[in-house]
Scaffold this motif. Structure first.
Motif, PDB file in Angstrom:
ATOM      1  N   GLU A 135       0.812  -1.226   0.154  1.00  0.00           N
ATOM      2  CA  GLU A 135       0.131  -0.013  -0.011  1.00  0.00           C
ATOM      3  C   GLU A 135       0.755   1.106   0.005  1.00  0.00           C
ATOM      4  N   LYS A 136       0.439   2.272  -0.692  1.00  0.00           N
ATOM      5  CA  LYS A 136       1.260   3.581  -0.730  1.00  0.00           C
ATOM      6  C   LYS A 136       0.372   4.607  -0.390  1.00  0.00           C
ATOM      7  N   ILE A 137       0.958   5.571   0.200  1.00  0.00           N
ATOM      8  CA  ILE A 137       0.126   6.993   0.534  1.00  0.00           C
ATOM      9  C   ILE A 137       1.327   8.038  -0.074  1.00  0.00           C
ATOM     10  N   VAL A 138       0.561   9.041  -0.688  1.00  0.00           N
ATOM     11  CA  VAL A 138       1.505  10.311  -1.012  1.00  0.00           C
ATOM     12  C   VAL A 138       0.863  11.519  -0.573  1.00  0.00           C
ATOM     13  N   LEU A 139       1.486  12.175   0.305  1.00  0.00           N
ATOM     14  CA  LEU A 139       1.102  13.436   0.592  1.00  0.00           C
ATOM     15  C   LEU A 139       1.661  14.785   0.175  1.00  0.00           C
TER      16      LEU A 139
END
Length: 163
Positions: free
Chosen positions: A29-33
């Motif tokens: 899973e990947k999160i980009v802020l």
């Protein structure tokens, strides 16, 4: 799967820091802020997203950290130019706490002797309290941050006269 509370905490930490972009990947899973001048934008990509979505390269978030710590270091290096001084730096972005709780005294103060395994402060990141050790034997010469201050990765916290 990322919990909404974890994402909210990340947003708060990034909003308070000088980091413009943050990327994290865990178990596929990947999160980009991304932060701009007016708001924080959140992007979430599941591991099985089309290749076209995942192909956009992002600059590492760590590239913003040295810029943020330069102003804090500049007066220190001019003021305390001594080869025997060791900088204890923050190993992470978080909140600096000088004592284990508000009722307790600070772990160290200027003039205190420390050993390399002495705890000198706590850095809180995402509700985890990380004890930071002195890394060297010596005497605390200067405390460079205030209690409750948000600190960046690599930011100097203490100057220690190594023995």
């Amino acid at each position: 799967m990322f919990k909404i509370q974890e994402i909210r905490e990340l947003i708060k930490l990034i909003d308070k820091s000088s980091i413009d972009e943050f990327q994290y990947e865990n178990d596929g899973e990947k999160i980009v802020l991304k932060k701009n001048e007016t708001s924080v934008q959140q992007g979430y990509e599941p591991a099985d997203a089309p290749a076209a979505i995942q192909a956009a390269p992002l600059a590492p978030a760590a590239s913003a950290a040295p810029e943020a710590s330069v102003p804090a270091e500049a007066p220190v290096t001019e003021k305390k130019e001594d080869a025997n001084l060791h900088k204890i730096e923050s190993p992470m972005v978080g909140t600096f706490y000088a004592s284990p709780s508000p009722e307790n005294p600070a772990y160290v103060k200027s003039g205190d002797k420390v050993s390399k395994d002495s705890i000198v402060c706590i850095i809180e990141a995402m509700k985890l309290f990380n004890e930071i050790e002195a890394e060297v034997n010596g005497e605390i010469v200067e405390i460079l941050v205030e209690n409750g201050q948000l600190v960046e990765y690599g930011q100097p916290l203490f100057l220690v006269k190594a023995e």
